[in-house]
Motif scaffolding. Structure first.
Motif, PDB file in Angstrom:
ATOM      1  N   UNK A  97       0.862  -1.183  -0.046  1.00  0.00           N
ATOM      2  CA  UNK A  97       0.032   0.041   0.080  1.00  0.00           C
ATOM      3  C   UNK A  97       1.077   1.142  -0.019  1.00  0.00           C
ATOM      4  N   UNK A  98       2.130   1.059   0.114  1.00  0.00           N
ATOM      5  CA  UNK A  98       3.078   2.246   0.443  1.00  0.00           C
ATOM      6  C   UNK A  98       3.730   2.556  -1.032  1.00  0.00           C
ATOM      7  N   UNK A  99       3.395   1.473  -1.999  1.00  0.00           N
ATOM      8  CA  UNK A  99       4.231   1.933  -3.236  1.00  0.00           C
ATOM      9  C   UNK A  99       3.414   2.613  -3.955  1.00  0.00           C
ATOM     10  N   UNK A 100       4.121   3.961  -4.724  1.00  0.00           N
ATOM     11  CA  UNK A 100       3.496   4.981  -5.118  1.00  0.00           C
ATOM     12  C   UNK A 100       2.662   4.599  -6.522  1.00  0.00           C
ATOM     13  N   UNK A 101       1.557   4.964  -6.665  1.00  0.00           N
ATOM     14  CA  UNK A 101       0.744   4.229  -7.711  1.00  0.00           C
ATOM     15  C   UNK A 101       1.276   4.823  -9.125  1.00  0.00           C
ATOM     16  N   UNK A 102       1.865   6.108  -9.041  1.00  0.00           N
ATOM     17  CA  UNK A 102       2.252   6.630 -10.444  1.00  0.00           C
ATOM     18  C   UNK A 102       3.463   5.864 -11.060  1.00  0.00           C
ATOM     19  N   UNK A 103       4.061   4.942 -10.405  1.00  0.00           N
ATOM     20  CA  UNK A 103       5.177   3.954 -10.970  1.00  0.00           C
ATOM     21  C   UNK A 103       4.354   3.142 -11.788  1.00  0.00           C
ATOM     22  N   UNK A 147       1.459   3.361 -13.127  1.00  0.00           N
ATOM     23  CA  UNK A 147       1.051   4.047 -14.332  1.00  0.00           C
ATOM     24  C   UNK A 147       1.762   4.474 -15.398  1.00  0.00           C
ATOM     25  N   UNK A 148       2.968   4.718 -14.707  1.00  0.00           N
ATOM     26  CA  UNK A 148       3.991   5.148 -15.723  1.00  0.00           C
ATOM     27  C   UNK A 148       4.539   3.945 -16.720  1.00  0.00           C
ATOM     28  N   UNK A 149       4.734   2.529 -15.802  1.00  0.00           N
ATOM     29  CA  UNK A 149       4.928   1.515 -16.588  1.00  0.00           C
ATOM     30  C   UNK A 149       3.928   1.020 -17.422  1.00  0.00           C
ATOM     31  N   UNK A 150       2.749   1.135 -17.220  1.00  0.00           N
ATOM     32  CA  UNK A 150       1.697   0.845 -18.204  1.00  0.00           C
ATOM     33  C   UNK A 150       1.847   1.735 -19.446  1.00  0.00           C
ATOM     34  N   UNK A 151       2.148   2.874 -19.230  1.00  0.00           N
ATOM     35  CA  UNK A 151       2.315   3.729 -20.470  1.00  0.00           C
ATOM     36  C   UNK A 151       3.447   3.214 -21.243  1.00  0.00           C
ATOM     37  N   UNK A 210       5.790  -5.460 -14.389  1.00  0.00           N
ATOM     38  CA  UNK A 210       5.540  -4.475 -13.259  1.00  0.00           C
ATOM     39  C   UNK A 210       6.060  -5.183 -12.073  1.00  0.00           C
ATOM     40  N   UNK A 211       5.561  -6.281 -11.561  1.00  0.00           N
ATOM     41  CA  UNK A 211       5.875  -6.983 -10.606  1.00  0.00           C
ATOM     42  C   UNK A 211       7.263  -7.298 -10.321  1.00  0.00           C
ATOM     43  N   UNK A 212       8.137  -7.588 -11.573  1.00  0.00           N
ATOM     44  CA  UNK A 212       9.568  -7.861 -11.331  1.00  0.00           C
ATOM     45  C   UNK A 212      10.272  -6.648 -11.153  1.00  0.00           C
ATOM     46  N   UNK A 213       9.848  -5.674 -12.028  1.00  0.00           N
ATOM     47  CA  UNK A 213      10.880  -4.398 -12.029  1.00  0.00           C
ATOM     48  C   UNK A 213      10.421  -3.341 -10.976  1.00  0.00           C
ATOM     49  N   UNK A 214       9.144  -3.167 -10.414  1.00  0.00           N
ATOM     50  CA  UNK A 214       8.683  -2.150  -9.576  1.00  0.00           C
ATOM     51  C   UNK A 214       8.236  -2.789  -8.109  1.00  0.00           C
ATOM     52  N   UNK A 215       7.426  -3.887  -8.145  1.00  0.00           N
ATOM     53  CA  UNK A 215       7.092  -4.370  -6.835  1.00  0.00           C
ATOM     54  C   UNK A 215       8.080  -5.034  -6.125  1.00  0.00           C
ATOM     55  N   UNK A 216       8.877  -5.828  -6.778  1.00  0.00           N
ATOM     56  CA  UNK A 216       9.799  -6.727  -5.923  1.00  0.00           C
ATOM     57  C   UNK A 216      10.833  -5.856  -5.543  1.00  0.00           C
TER      58      UNK A 216
END
Length: 314
Positions: A199-205, A207-211, A219-225
């Protein structure tokens, strides 16, 4: 006299000394008032942590027993005996084996449960409640529940899956049964840590990855983990320290025995057997100090690895 300019201000020495003295007085007053707030904690900490530790170190150098007879100093004899005790090393091996099974499973399971509870839309509160509630149960309640589930002949586990596995009476399955019970019982704590971190991970990250065309896996490998790296280290460290101290669930599920062919006797259980069954308090204290050193080494190693990793990412 104070001389001022556009760039600097010169304070007279007398006024500087006065300000320093005032700050010192305020710090002393703050400590005096704040000391009353931390005094109860310090008292309990010394009474229940520092004093037992000091007392245990002293007893480890004696031949003290539970009968209360006067103990004599034996030096390092207890430590020499413990380091040469094959049963102690077997018990430590059981605790280490349990830790190796539990820690990776809990870490992975808690992460995926947190991902599920974080992204699911309908009944989100119910999923979170179901995943966390088992952790609120006392250890004896959880162990008794799973002891009944694993009991051969009447247990619901074998009946549901059509098995005839002797979970609690065969040394090949006894530790595995304890591992399954522990996963169900304690995964809620790690799940809660992961959920809070997600819940503390910024949502805009995201959104930018989707774009940029990144799919869910990317997104999970390069942002979440990467964003959960610190919390993963915390979960692993806490689970290692907790798993090495295996006792409650193993003892209750095995009816207060060391399990079939001593296969579930942990280090803590063997220590208590020496202290309260064999009445060798001095020897049990020496074993406890050895175990304390092992736990401290694990915690220190985790801190060193974390510091090296942080320095390497700078």
């Amino acid at each position: 006299m104070t001389t001022t300019s556009a760039e600097t201000t010169v304070v007279p020495p007398s006024r500087a000394r006065s300000a320093t003295a005032t700050a010192t007085v305020r710090r002393k007053q703050g400590f005096q008032h704040g000391g009353w707030f931390i005094a109860p904690f310090l008292l309990l900490f010394v009474l229940f942590v520092i004093w037992p530790l000091v007392r245990g170190i002293y007893l480890s150098f004696t031949d003290a027993n539970i009968s209360g007879e006067s103990a004599s100093f034996v030096g390092l004899d207890n430590y020499r005996e413990a380091l040469g005790d094959a049963a102690m090393w077997d018990a430590l091996g059981h605790s280490a084996y349990f830790t190796l099974l539990v820690v990776p499973c809990i870490t992975v399971l808690a992460f995926f449960l947190a991902m599920l509870a974080h992204h699911i839309e309908r009944g989100k509160w119910l999923w979170r409640l179901c995943f966390f509630v088992p952790f609120l149960l006392p250890s004896t309640v959880a162990a008794n529940l799973w002891q009944w589930l694993f009991t051969q002949g009447i247990g619901l586990f074998n009946e549901t899956f059509g098995l005839t596995t002797p979970w609690l009476t065969d040394k090949s399955y006894a530790m595995l049964a304890i591992v399954i019970e522990t996963l169900w019982w304690t995964v809620g704590f790690a799940f809660l840590l992961y959920l809070a971190a997600l819940q503390g991970i910024p949502v805009h990250l995201y959104e930018a990855a989707k774009l940029d065309g990144a799919n869910a896996w990317h997104r999970m490998v390069h942002i979440t983990l990467p964003m959960l790296r610190n919390i993963t280290g915390l979960v692993i460290a806490l689970q290692i320290l907790a798993s090495l101290q295996l006792f409650d669930q193993a003892v209750v599920m095995m009816d207060f025995s060391p399990g079939p062919e001593l296969s579930t006797r942990s280090f803590v259980q063997y220590t208590l057997e020496q202290g309260f069954t064999s009445y060798r308090v001095g020897y049990a204290s020496a074993m406890s100090i050895i175990f304390f050193v092992i736990i401290a080494a694990v915690a220190l190693g985790r801190m060193v690895l974390l510091r090296n990793r942080e320095e390497g990412t700078r």
